[in-house]
Design an enzyme around this catalytic site. Structure first.
Site, short mmCIF file in Angstrom:
data_model
loop_
_atom_site.label_atom_id
_atom_site.label_comp_id
_atom_site.label_asym_id
_atom_site.label_seq_id
_atom_site.Cartn_x
_atom_site.Cartn_y
_atom_site.Cartn_z
CG HIS A 1 34.81 42.80 36.57
ND1 HIS A 1 35.63 41.68 36.64
CD2 HIS A 1 35.10 43.39 35.38
CE1 HIS A 1 36.38 41.61 35.56
NE2 HIS A 1 36.06 42.63 34.77
CG HIS B 1 33.70 39.14 32.73
ND1 HIS B 1 32.78 40.15 32.51
CD2 HIS B 1 34.92 39.73 32.55
CE1 HIS B 1 33.40 41.28 32.21
NE2 HIS B 1 34.71 41.05 32.24
CG ASP C 1 34.26 44.50 31.06
OD1 ASP C 1 34.80 44.39 32.18
OD2 ASP C 1 34.55 43.77 30.09
NE ARG D 1 43.57 33.13 30.85
CZ ARG D 1 42.78 34.18 31.08
NH1 ARG D 1 42.96 34.91 32.18
NH2 ARG D 1 41.81 34.50 30.25
#
Length: 349
Positions: free
Chosen positions: A226, A286, A228, A296
Site C-alpha cells: 500500500h 511498501h 500512505d 516484531r
C-alpha cells in the site's frame, strides 16, 4: 473532529473484520491467512541515510524523496531511551491475552483502539498482524480498559512519543516543503498549535503494529502492499527486519528490504506529498513481511495537513503544468477508503 475520525464514521467496517486472530493459540497457518500468489524477489538495497544534525546532508532530502520516497534519518533528536520505552510498552500491550485486548477493540465507526489494520477490507485474505490506533484523548480511555489500575506508564510513554513525533514532523515537513520553494510565510499552518484547538497545526495519529511469530511466513502477509495517505509517515521499526519497499527501478517485480539501523527512524513519503510536489516526490508502495522466530513491533506516526486546508501542486509552471487538482485531506481519505491504491488517479487533472 479530525479528518481521520470523520473518515471512520462515514465508512464503518464490519465488526467481523476488526478483531484479529488469536495468534498465541494458533499453531498452523489457517487458510484465511494463506496468501498463495507468488511474490516478487526480495533483495537488500542502499536506502538513503540522512543525518538531520548535518546541514550538508539536508540537500539530500529532496533527492531521497524523488528517487526513493523513503529514507532513514539519524540525529533526529528522539532519545534512544524513549525509543526503547516505546518498544517495551508495545510488547507489553500486544503480549496481553486476547480476552484483555478485545476490551479495547475499536467500534466499526471508530478510528482508535485495538484491531486489524483498516486496509484488510480490500483483501480476501487476512493479514498476520494486529494493531492499536491512538489519537488524542482516546489513548487514556482505551488504556484504562486494558489496565484499569496500571495504565499510567503506557500512557505517559506514548504521550511523550507523540509529542516528539509532532515536533519532528513539523521540522521534516518544513524542510521538505522548503525544498519545493515554500517560504516560512507559506508554511504558517506548520506552527505548532498552542491553544489545543488543532486549527493551525498538522493532523496526526499513531498506529502501533504487532507482527507475531508466524508458523509459515512464506505464505503469510504481515501488511499488504500500500501507499500512505499522509504527507509523510515516521516509522520506528525496532531492530527486527520486516519493512519492504517496491523497487523504484523495477516496480512490481522486486521488493527491497529496509534493514533496521540502530537509533534511526524511517521516513516514508505519502500520497499528499506526491500531489504537492506535482509528482516529483515518490509515494512509495511498501509492505511488512513476517518471520518464524521473532515477534516484531513497529510504531507508525502519520502526519497530514490541517482540517479543511486546500493543498495542490506547488512546483508547476508553464513547462510542468499541474497533474493533480486541489483537494483537502478529508476528501482524499474518503477516496482512499473506497478506491484504495487507485485513489491518486481520481485526482489527476
Amino acid at each position: 473532529m479530525s479528518s481521520v475520525t470523520q473518515l471512520f464514521k462515514n465508512n464503518p467496517v464490519n465488526r467481523d473484520r476488526i478483531i484479529p486472530l488469536d495468534f498465541t493459540n494458533t499453531k498452523t497457518l489457517p487458510d484465511s491467512h494463506v496468501w498463495s500468489k507468488p511474490e516478487p524477489e526480495t533483495t537488500s538495497g542502499p536506502i538513503p541515510v540522512i543525518s538531520l544534525s548535518n546541514p550538508e546532508e539536508h540537500g539530500l532530502l529532496r533527492q531521497a524523496c524523488e528517487e526513493w520516497g523513503v529514507f532513514h534519518i539519524t540525529d533526529h533528536g528522539v532519545s534512544h531511551s524513549l525509543l526503547h520505552n516505546v518498544d517495551c510498552q508495545m510488547k507489553r500491550l500486544f503480549s496481553l491475552p486476547m480476552h484483555r485486548k478485545i476490551l479495547a477493540v475499536r467500534s466499526p465507526d471508530e478510528s482508535t483502539g485495538y484491531g486489524v489494520v483498516r486496509i484488510s477490507m480490500f483483501y480476501d485474505k487476512l493479514m498476520w498482524s494486529e494493531g492499536f490506533s491512538v489519537m488524542g484523548s482516546s489513548l487514556r480511555r482505551h488504556a484504562t480498559l486494558l489496565w484499569p489500575d496500571d495504565h499510567a506508564e503506557f500512557c505517559n510513554v506514548m504521550e511523550e512519543y507523540q509529542k516528539a513525533m509532532d515536533d519532528l514532523s513539523h521540522r521534516l515537513i518544513s524542510m521538505l516543503m522548503g525544498s519545493l520553494g515554500l517560504t516560512h510565510e507559506d508554511l504558517g499552518w506548520l506552527v505548532p498549535d498552542k491553544t489545543g484547538s488543532g486549527t493551525d497545526s498538522i493532523q496526526s495519529f499513531l498506529q502501533l503494529n504487532s507482527y507475531p511469530v508466524c508458523p509459515d511466513p512464506h505464505l503469510a502477509m504481515g501488511l499488504a502492499p500500500h501507499t500512505d495517505s499522509s504527507l509523510l509517515t515516521i516509522l520506528y521499526q525496532g531492530n527486527i527486519p520486516g519493512l519492504e519497499i517496491e523497487s523504484p527501478q523495477e516496480e512490481g517485480s522486486r521488493w527491497i528490504g529496509v534493514e533496521p539501523i540502530e537509533g534511526s527512524l524511517v521516513v516514508i513519503m505519502g500520497d499528499l506529498s506526491h500531489i504537492i510536489s506535482n509528482g516529483q516526490f515518490r509515494s512509495t508502495m511498501h509492505r511488512a513481511v513476517v518471520n518464524k522466530t521473532h515477534h516484531r513491533v513497529s510504531a507508525a506516526y502519520f502526519a497530514g495537513p490541517p482540517k479543511n486546508l486546500q493543498i495542490g501542486p506547488l512546483t508547476s509552471d508553464k513547462n510542468h503544468p499541474p497533474i493533480y487538482r486541489r483537494l483537502i485531506w478529508e476528501e482524499y481519505l474518503a477516496a482512499k477508503a473506497t478506491h484504495f491504491n487507485k485513489a491518486l488517479t481520481l485526482f489527476r487533472c
